[in-house]
Design an enzyme around this catalytic site. Structure first.
Site, PDB file in Angstrom:
ATOM      1  N   ASP A  12       1.003  -1.278  -0.190  1.00  0.00           N
ATOM      2  CA  ASP A  12      -0.140   0.185  -0.144  1.00  0.00           C
ATOM      3  C   ASP A  12       1.002   1.278  -0.072  1.00  0.00           C
ATOM      4  O   ASP A  12       0.517   2.193   0.702  1.00  0.00           O
ATOM      5  CB  ASP A  12      -1.082   0.082   1.201  1.00  0.00           C
ATOM      6  N   ASP A  17       6.859   1.460   3.103  1.00  0.00           N
ATOM      7  CA  ASP A  17       6.781   0.436   2.145  1.00  0.00           C
ATOM      8  C   ASP A  17       7.655   0.636   1.031  1.00  0.00           C
ATOM      9  O   ASP A  17       8.409  -0.020   0.384  1.00  0.00           O
ATOM     10  CB  ASP A  17       5.427   0.752   1.248  1.00  0.00           C
ATOM     11  N   ASP A 241       7.707  -2.141   7.635  1.00  0.00           N
ATOM     12  CA  ASP A 241       8.040  -2.708   6.189  1.00  0.00           C
ATOM     13  C   ASP A 241       9.299  -3.229   5.863  1.00  0.00           C
ATOM     14  O   ASP A 241       9.803  -4.319   5.562  1.00  0.00           O
ATOM     15  CB  ASP A 241       7.163  -1.997   4.977  1.00  0.00           C
TER      16      ASP A 241
END
Ligand code: RIB
Ligand code: CA
Length: 313
Positions: A12, A17, A241
């Site tokens: 996402d 990320d 992440d």
């Protein structure tokens, strides 16, 4: 060096990320076969724009990008603009030169990658919406995917409510569905993320500036550090992440984990909705089992994350 691990990333694409994807692209131990996008930190179009921009920046427009769900399985969304900024990258704009999302959707993209690379490692950095839908539509994926490595959940306090972590809170039904597939699964929780928080001094000691990818790393993280100071009163930073991706690149980074039965709270009227409970501790029936990572090596993570600075783009 052992054989390169074929991985498929579902994201996402917010700030952390992006750093996790940068880390994967900087690591010869893994080969990114594809990236699917899911709504979460920001809207699906911004997620796609961020991933395409990142691959363009890292000269990896060869990696296919797929469009996934714009909301949870039941059509809901959460907002994370305060954490990741509007657009998801803390105000950083990455131009996607020569890179467009595939016509094939995320579920079909994952199936194609898994058929071409049996035993594939699926790394999920966002809500599990795409994955739950793909496993439901294509049950043969259970025999093709070797392992799912998930960032999500909290056994202790969460980050969205005091009970729930963002990825799991965004789509708890998807988590229940994935757990019930009984596939080999590792989960890096919010607890393990917080356990490896960096003070500003420790963060500055990474000395990431001085190259284009290193400067991008710093530009991305600035917004997140300011968010931490605004909300927690301390200039600290953590890497949910990137730490998840590090566990895929170098499994020896995992210093403690527990095979746990997990039970998701789905009650829409409960303040605990989205919580991931240790089923045995709560004397509840588990939705499924996973290897819950509880502790990682700070030194090994630090040496991995520094790779980003030296990426030859
Ligand atoms: O709770 C942290 C997780 O939610 C991370 O994956 C972050 O990017 C958000 O998706
Ligand atoms: Ca994420």
């Amino acid at each position: 060096m052992s054989e390169t691990k074929k991985i498929f990333i579902d994201t996402d694409c917010g700030i952390d990320d992006a750093v996790a994807i940068m880390l994967a692209l900087s690591s010869p131990e893994v080969d990114v076969t594809g990236i699917s996008c899911v709504a979460g930190n920001t809207d699906i179009d911004s997620v796609i724009k961020n991933v395409c921009g990142l691959l363009s920046f890292f000269c990896r427009t060869d990696i296919p990008v797929y469009r996934g769900f714009p909301h949870s399985l039941i059509g809901t969304k959460l907002n994370a603009d305060d954490v990741h900024g509007k657009g998801g990258l803390g105000g950083v704009e990455l131009e996607a030169i020569g890179k467009r999302v595939e016509k094939k959707n995320a579920l079909d993209g994952l199936l194609e990658a898994a058929k071409a690379n049996p035993g594939l490692t699926l790394v999920t950095l966002g809500p599990l919406t795409n994955i739950a839908a793909a496993l439901n539509l294509y049950p043969q994926l259970k025999g093709l995917i070797g392992e799912i490595v998930v960032m999500g959940g909290a056994i202790g306090p969460g980050n969205v409510t005091k009970y729930a972590e963002f990825n799991f809170a965004f789509d708890p039904e998807a988590v229940t569905s994935c757990l019930s597939c009984e596939m080999p699964m590792k989960i890096l929780t919010w607890d393990a993320t917080v356990e490896l928080t960096f003070t500003e001094k420790e963060y500055d000691a990474l000395d990431m500036g001085g190259s284009e990818p290193g400067d991008l790393f710093l530009d991305l993280q600035r917004f997140y550090m300011n968010y931490k100071e605004r909300t927690y009163g301390k200039r600290v930073i953590n890497f949910p992440d990137p730490l998840t991706m590090a566990c895929v690149i170098d499994p020896d980074i995992i210093t403690a984990s527990e095979n746990m039965g997990l039970r998701m709270v789905l009650d829409r009227n409960s303040e605990k909705r989205g919580a991931s409970l240790d089923a045995a501790a709560e004397n509840q029936k588990a939705d499924g089992k996973a290897q819950v990572i509880t502790e990682c090596s700070r030194d090994r993570f630090t040496s991995l994350i520094k790779r980003i600075k030296d990426y030859p783009c």
